[in-house]
Motif scaffolding. Structure first.
Motif, mmCIF file in Angstrom:
data_model
loop_
_atom_site.group_PDB
_atom_site.id
_atom_site.type_symbol
_atom_site.label_atom_id
_atom_site.label_comp_id
_atom_site.label_asym_id
_atom_site.label_seq_id
_atom_site.Cartn_x
_atom_site.Cartn_y
_atom_site.Cartn_z
ATOM 1 N N ALA A 109 0.925 7.266 -6.553
ATOM 2 C CA ALA A 109 -0.260 7.824 -6.887
ATOM 3 C C ALA A 109 -0.224 9.518 -7.345
ATOM 4 O O ALA A 109 0.631 9.981 -6.542
ATOM 5 C CB ALA A 109 -1.509 7.991 -6.034
ATOM 6 N N ARG A 130 1.987 1.906 -3.594
ATOM 7 C CA ARG A 130 0.864 2.376 -4.357
ATOM 8 C C ARG A 130 0.583 3.995 -3.932
ATOM 9 O O ARG A 130 0.328 4.584 -4.881
ATOM 10 C CB ARG A 130 -0.123 1.434 -4.044
ATOM 11 N N PRO A 140 -6.433 6.946 -3.416
ATOM 12 C CA PRO A 140 -5.961 5.524 -3.239
ATOM 13 C C PRO A 140 -6.408 5.107 -1.736
ATOM 14 O O PRO A 140 -6.075 6.191 -1.002
ATOM 15 C CB PRO A 140 -4.675 5.344 -3.776
ATOM 16 N N ASP A 154 0.769 -1.383 0.140
ATOM 17 C CA ASP A 154 0.024 -0.062 -0.127
ATOM 18 C C ASP A 154 0.858 1.164 0.055
ATOM 19 O O ASP A 154 0.550 2.327 -0.504
ATOM 20 C CB ASP A 154 -1.099 -0.022 1.277
#
Length: 365
Positions: free
Chosen positions: A179, A175, A349, A172
């Motif tokens: 973003a 990611r 996200p 996570d």
């Protein structure tokens, strides 16, 4: 007839000399043998006596040793009985210790599980709070900070069952850092700049925007100015002549500007813009400013659709009541078009993998 002759008497031969000597030593030999036999018997008796004494002594020793052995056996039996009793007590204590150890292990496991559950619940609450902060601010930094803190706390806990949570946090974080999001502060700054310039926007039925007064040209190097500042030692009429020239030039400029504003020929397509009174200009500009402020609040609240609607309403408002050909309206229109292009709805996200791993860890799966 004559009488038979008498029978001859047997003749007894005299003992020989050797036989008499043999007869003499036989008793002595028998006596010697008897003495020898007696001596042997005495010796044998003495040996038997000594043997008996030895046997008696050894028997006594054996009896003593046997008594000692019996005492030792009895002592050993008592010690064995005592040891057996102690062994039973020890076995009982070992069983109690084993029971206490198992209870302690269960307690430690329960405490560890409770600590891990508390850690998991704390991490989940902190992460959900960070998600709310990110939704309010429009930035992923609160979620990144919460995930980094959770990663450090799990590393210090060193619990194998939290390893899936740590791997999910790493994914996570990668990611979230990759973003690309909308720059909300930059959008707010652009809206603020437009709101501050509303007073300079010209209306269709209002006076044109004020023209900047041309600054007096600076004299070139080496050139003599038309109205040079009088020197301290100049005559009074020279000072009066310079003042008169300056007043005449300023008055001529004001007269030219007033003559230019005296007659204006303009085409106004929307009829309602002509019907508005001049004092309504304040409300038109305030309405435009309110639309910009509403768009600003919508951007801060991450409501980009509402912000786009406010910008479109401002464009319609400008087309109806403002002079779009006059400066600075072309720049304002470009700024509004750029805002419409940049106000896109980008979903933040979410650390869904970490949340799912925390729920699985809390459930003990």
């Amino acid at each position: 007839m004559s009488d038979p002759a008498p029978a001859a008497e047997p003749s007894v031969a005299p003992p020989a000399l050797g036989g008499s000597s043999r007869a003499r030593w036989l008793p002595w030999a028998a006596a010697g043998l008897a003495v020898l036999a007696l001596a042997a018997a005495v010796l044998l008796w003495q040996r038997v006596g000594r043997t008996q004494q030895e046997l008696a002594r050894r028997t006594m020793e054996l009896q003593t040793e046997l008594a000692a052995a019996r005492a030792q056996v009895e002592q050993a039996q008592s010690i064995a009985a005592e040891l057996q009793a102690k062994l039973g007590v020890l076995e009982l204590r070992v069983a109690e210790v084993s029971l206490q150890r198992s209870q302690l292990e269960e307690l430690m496991l329960a405490v560890s599980r409770a600590r891990d559950d508390a850690l998991v619940q704390d991490l989940e609450a902190a992460l959900r709070l960070a998600i709310q902060q990110s939704e309010l601010t429009g930035s992923v930094q609160p979620m990144v900070s919460a995930l980094q803190g959770a990663q450090q706390r799990i590393g210090r806990a060193a619990q194998p069952r939290l390893n899936p949570v740590q791997r999910a946090i790493a994914r996570d974080l990668e990611r979230l850092r990759a973003a690309t999001l909308l720059d909300v502060p930059a959008l707010v700054t652009r809206l603020d700049e437009l709101a501050r310039g509303v007073e300079e926007w010209p209306l269709r039925n209002g006076p044109p925007p004020a023209r900047p007064t041309s600054a007096p040209s600076r004299p070139k190097a080496g050139a003599t100015p038309a109205a040079a500042a009088p020197q301290p030692d100049a005559f009074w009429w020279q000072r009066w002549q310079a003042w008169a020239d300056r007043q005449l030039r300023d008055g001529w400029q004001r007269l030219q500007q007033a003559a230019a504003d005296l007659v204006r020929i303009r085409r106004i397509d929307p009829p309602e813009a002509v019907l508005l009174a001049p004092e309504q200009a304040y409300f038109l500009r305030e309405n435009a400013r309110l639309l910009l402020l509403n768009a600003r609040l919508a951007v801060l609240a991450r409501q980009f659709d509402g912000a786009r609607a406010d910008v479109r309403a401002l464009q319609r408002h400008l087309q109806r009541y403002f002079d779009l050909e006059a400066a600075p309206m072309p720049a304002v229109q470009r700024a509004l078009e750029e805002l419409l292009r940049d106000l896109r709805h980008d979903a933040l996200p979410r650390p869904d993998e970490t949340l799912a791993a925390l729920v699985a860890a809390a459930g003990g799966r």
